[in-house]
Scaffold this active site. Sequence first.
Site, short mmCIF file in Angstrom:
data_model
loop_
_atom_site.label_atom_id
_atom_site.label_comp_id
_atom_site.label_asym_id
_atom_site.label_seq_id
_atom_site.Cartn_x
_atom_site.Cartn_y
_atom_site.Cartn_z
N LYS A 23 0.84 -1.22 0.00
CA LYS A 23 0.00 0.00 0.00
C LYS A 23 0.86 1.25 0.00
O LYS A 23 0.66 2.17 -0.79
CB LYS A 23 -0.94 0.02 1.22
CG LYS A 23 -1.89 -1.16 1.30
CD LYS A 23 -2.83 -1.05 2.49
CE LYS A 23 -2.15 -1.13 3.85
NZ LYS A 23 -1.50 -2.43 4.14
N ARG A 41 -9.70 0.33 8.60
CA ARG A 41 -9.28 -1.05 8.85
C ARG A 41 -10.36 -1.85 9.56
O ARG A 41 -10.15 -3.04 9.83
CB ARG A 41 -8.03 -1.04 9.74
CG ARG A 41 -6.73 -1.24 8.96
CD ARG A 41 -5.62 -1.10 9.98
NE ARG A 41 -4.42 -1.80 9.70
CZ ARG A 41 -3.30 -1.21 9.26
NH1 ARG A 41 -3.29 0.05 8.98
NH2 ARG A 41 -2.21 -1.91 9.11
N ARG A 86 12.05 -6.72 5.68
CA ARG A 86 11.96 -5.30 5.31
C ARG A 86 12.89 -4.43 6.18
O ARG A 86 12.99 -4.63 7.38
CB ARG A 86 10.50 -4.85 5.50
CG ARG A 86 10.29 -3.38 5.28
CD ARG A 86 8.84 -3.09 5.04
NE ARG A 86 8.03 -3.11 6.26
CZ ARG A 86 6.76 -2.74 6.28
NH1 ARG A 86 6.15 -2.37 5.17
NH2 ARG A 86 6.07 -2.78 7.40
N ARG A 113 11.37 -2.25 11.56
CA ARG A 113 10.24 -1.81 12.39
C ARG A 113 10.02 -2.78 13.54
O ARG A 113 10.15 -3.99 13.37
CB ARG A 113 8.97 -1.76 11.52
CG ARG A 113 8.67 -0.37 11.03
CD ARG A 113 7.55 -0.35 10.04
NE ARG A 113 6.30 -0.93 10.52
CZ ARG A 113 5.14 -0.85 9.85
NH1 ARG A 113 5.09 -0.20 8.70
NH2 ARG A 113 4.05 -1.41 10.32
N ARG A 159 -0.53 -9.60 13.09
CA ARG A 159 -1.07 -8.55 12.21
C ARG A 159 -1.88 -9.17 11.08
O ARG A 159 -2.92 -8.64 10.68
CB ARG A 159 0.07 -7.68 11.64
CG ARG A 159 0.68 -6.77 12.70
CD ARG A 159 2.06 -6.29 12.31
NE ARG A 159 2.06 -5.40 11.17
CZ ARG A 159 3.16 -5.12 10.46
NH1 ARG A 159 4.32 -5.67 10.78
NH2 ARG A 159 3.09 -4.28 9.47
#
Length: 186
Positions: free
Chosen positions: A13, A88, A127, A162, A173
Site C-alpha cells: 500500500k 481497517r 523489510r 520496524r 497482524r
Amino acid sequence: MNLILLGGPGAGKGTQAKKLIDKYQVPQISTGDILRAAVKEGTEMGKKAKEYMDAGKLVPDEVVIGIIKDRLAQPDCKKGFILDGFPRTVPQAEALDKVLVGLKTGIDHVVSIDVDEEALVVRLTGRRTCKNAACGQMFHIKFTPSKKEGVCDKCGGELYQRDDDNEATVRNRLKTYNDATAPLIG
Ligand code: AMP
C-alpha cells in the site's frame, strides 16, 4: 482523486501510494506513519498506541478516527488524498463516510491489493526502512538489499527494522487483517 488502498500488511500500500502521489500530487495519509510519529515523539497518544502496535493489534477506532478527521480537514486534502491503512474496521469505514459527507466529498476508488500470506511474512520480516523520515526508502534483505548493509543507498541514512516486523507480530497482524479488515472488502 480520493482513493483508499486496502490490503494486508506488506501488500505494498505504502509503495504504491508513493508512486501515486508523484503522479497525482495528492497527499498520502497513512495512519501507521502518523501513529509511529506519535510513538517517536512520546506523546500520550503514542504511548497508548505503542502497546497495540507491538502486539500486532489495532489501535482503538476512536483514536484513529480522530486522527483521520483532523487530517482530512486540512487544506492539502481538498484536491484529493490517498488513504493508506485506513479504514481497517467496519466502524472506521462508517465513520469515514460521515466525515466525507461533512466535507461534501466522497471516495472515487478503492484498490484492494491481494498478496499470498506466506509471501507477506517473507516481505515483512526482511523489510528494512531508512531512519531518515524525509527519505523513508525501503529495502529488503533478499529482494532489494542496500549496497552497504544497514546504510540507505539514497541518502546514507541508517536502516532499521520496524518493531512490529518480527515474525510473531507479523502473524498477529495478519490474523487481525483477516478478522477485522478483510470483511471491509465486501
Ligand atoms: P501499518 O503501518 O499500516 O502497517 O500500521 C502499523 C500499526 O499501526 C498497525 O498494526 C496498527 O497497530 C496501527 N494502525 C495503523 N492504522 C490503523 C487503523 N486504521 N486502525 C487501527 N490501528 C491502526
